[in-house]
Design a protein around this motif. Sequence first.
Motif, PDB file in Angstrom:
ATOM      1  N   TYR A  70      -5.387   5.443   3.118  1.00  0.00           N
ATOM      2  CA  TYR A  70      -4.613   4.220   3.375  1.00  0.00           C
ATOM      3  C   TYR A  70      -5.478   3.166   4.061  1.00  0.00           C
ATOM      4  CZ  TYR A  70      -0.531   1.440   4.798  1.00  0.00           C
ATOM      5  OH  TYR A  70       0.383   0.434   4.977  1.00  0.00           O
TER       6      TYR A  70
ATOM      7  N   LEU B  33       0.826  -1.209   0.000  1.00  0.00           N
ATOM      8  CA  LEU B  33       0.000   0.000   0.000  1.00  0.00           C
ATOM      9  C   LEU B  33       0.861   1.260   0.000  1.00  0.00           C
ATOM     10  CD1 LEU B  33      -2.970  -0.890   2.396  1.00  0.00           C
ATOM     11  CD2 LEU B  33      -2.760  -1.208  -0.078  1.00  0.00           C
ATOM     12  N   SER B  34       2.011   1.217   0.678  1.00  0.00           N
ATOM     13  CA  SER B  34       2.905   2.384   0.669  1.00  0.00           C
ATOM     14  C   SER B  34       3.391   2.665  -0.745  1.00  0.00           C
ATOM     15  CB  SER B  34       4.098   2.138   1.595  1.00  0.00           C
ATOM     16  OG  SER B  34       3.674   1.985   2.934  1.00  0.00           O
TER      17      SER B  34
ATOM     18  N   TYR C 291      -4.420  11.356   4.255  1.00  0.00           N
ATOM     19  CA  TYR C 291      -3.581  10.192   3.882  1.00  0.00           C
ATOM     20  C   TYR C 291      -3.983   8.939   4.657  1.00  0.00           C
ATOM     21  CZ  TYR C 291       0.653   7.398   3.093  1.00  0.00           C
ATOM     22  OH  TYR C 291       1.524   6.395   2.745  1.00  0.00           O
TER      23      TYR C 291
ATOM     24  N   MET D 228       0.521   4.285  -2.728  1.00  0.00           N
ATOM     25  CA  MET D 228       0.350   5.698  -2.354  1.00  0.00           C
ATOM     26  C   MET D 228       1.488   6.544  -2.929  1.00  0.00           C
ATOM     27  SD  MET D 228      -2.456   5.829  -0.466  1.00  0.00           S
ATOM     28  CE  MET D 228      -2.412   7.209   0.656  1.00  0.00           C
TER      29      MET D 228
END
Length: 633
Positions: A100, A79-80, A96, A83
Amino acid sequence: WLKTYDYRNSLLSDIIAGLTVGVMIVPQSMSYAKLAGLPVEYGLYSSLAPVYAYALFGTSRQLAVGPVALISLLLNSGLSLIMSNAGMTPENTENYDEIYGTLAIQTSFLVGVFYIIMGVFRLGFITIFLSHAVVSGFTSAAAIIIGTSQLKYLFGYSIPSDKTLHKMLYNIFKDIAKFNWGTFLLGSSCVFFLLGMKKLAVKFPKLKYARALAPLIVTVFTIVLQATVDIESKGIPIVGYIPQGLPKFSGGKAVNIDDFGSLLVVIISIVIVGFMESIAIAKQLAGKNNYEIDSSKELIGLGVANLTGGLFGGYPLTGSFSRSAVNNEAGAKSGISAVITATLVGLVLIFFTPIFELLSLPTLASIVISGVVSLVDYDEAKYLWKVHTFDFSVWMFAFLGTLFLGVELGLGIAVGLSLLLVIFESAYPHTAILGRLPGTTEYRNIKNYNQAERYDGIVIVRVDAPIYFANTQNIQDKVQKYENRASSEKGIPVQFVIIEFSAVAHIDTSALHTLHEMHNNFHKRNIRLCITNPNAKVMQRLLSSGLIDDIGRESIFVSTHDAVSYCLNEMDYDEIQTKKTTDDVHLEETFPLKLNVEDSLINDPEPLKLDAEETPANDASEMNDIESAPVAK
């Protein structure tokens, strides 16, 4: 299991086991949520409704599902990256954390859908293509990355996260001047205490509950410490606000997926690793408790659990090694233990979240670190080095790839290596030249049995795998190599090539074409191809393809010994015929003009009398005499 549940004998054990795992899962789930880059309540939510769902649909009676370190790391890393690729960071994106969190919920929902589809179509066999060496190497490296990622909570200063070890170490030492001794002493003390309690539980079976109680003890200790001494004011961070109450329905977020493609890599990695980890534990526990696990039904159970997690604010989950072991040791008999565990988590969410707000972050980090230490499988690496150096090389490749390229690429390397190993073993099957064990009718690999006897003019080959398009060329080349070698060693041409089919479970059309080609090539050089011991399925293919008619039905044998006996008889008969022809020619050359019709033997032929050595062997005793010598001349 509800239909056959024995409440009288099992309920108390299940309650004890459920409470034991419950006191363990509360601090662990909060720790793993932080590892996943989420607020701690996501871990608690993943330990509530999904655990109830698994208790109803799962097939393992002792498996404890919930947040685990490896899945949390995969989620955080994946996921990082999503993003970051979208240009969103905590600094430039106000919401954010909300975005997330939504992606985490959607991932859990889609992981559940994938699991259910795999279960319906019975695709549980997919994980068998991951070799143990590859999985061990990947898991060991991932455990080191997980532990390193938690050092920021022990060292007491902000460390930028990264997916590779060398960059993480650089980020750690870059700002080492900000090191906080208070957080380090608290966190490292908790790590040593947790590891010590684990060793104590292993060494003294009577203290088996020490392992489960250890996380609760350090949690209670640091909560009391914060409540009395206020360690937060001394620079030691705490959890802070946790929403009180049960999770709200998040189905709207779960199904409102904008970019399925970007989530696909994360989903697949979690599905593979999650199921592989869960089914391994479930089968081990099922074996200890004398029942069986259906992999496809287990997929559906995990799928429903993850789907439920997505619908009620959770993130992806799977079976936990540590909690499942504790659950089994505490006497769990059924899914009732999971129901008790989830109920305890629910009570914590309703009544005790203000207390857990006082929990320090170094304590949560210590729980994660102590949990992943056992995942570094250096014993397996030493074992592979000692037993199988090639598997050790595979282990190291997966290990180093994950450490220095990241978990996504590391998992890709692990899967790719496993598939390459499968393809290699399939495309280059084991074959062997066989010889007869003295005094028996058994034929074995001459490399393993030095005393095995071979016969001049005969090559016996065993193929130890199905023959299909991927390996036909390799098998053809090997048979040709064995035939050439046999001819050159003795200077005697090979007359028969016998292929033993006892280990050939299947052949396809490519194999049939190759066998036709081999027969034609041998036939041009006066070499006969024989096949022994084909199974019914292979025999039917040989018949329908016309191969048997080409090579002759007399060249198909039930056993290798029958084939050798036939070949020896044929070779003796050919030798006799050659000798007779040579004698006739010699007679004509000696008396070319002196023989007339009256004196010739044509009108009164005398049967040819053969010496005992030249007579074809027709019974078993004569065959044994012929075959008794190590090399028949």
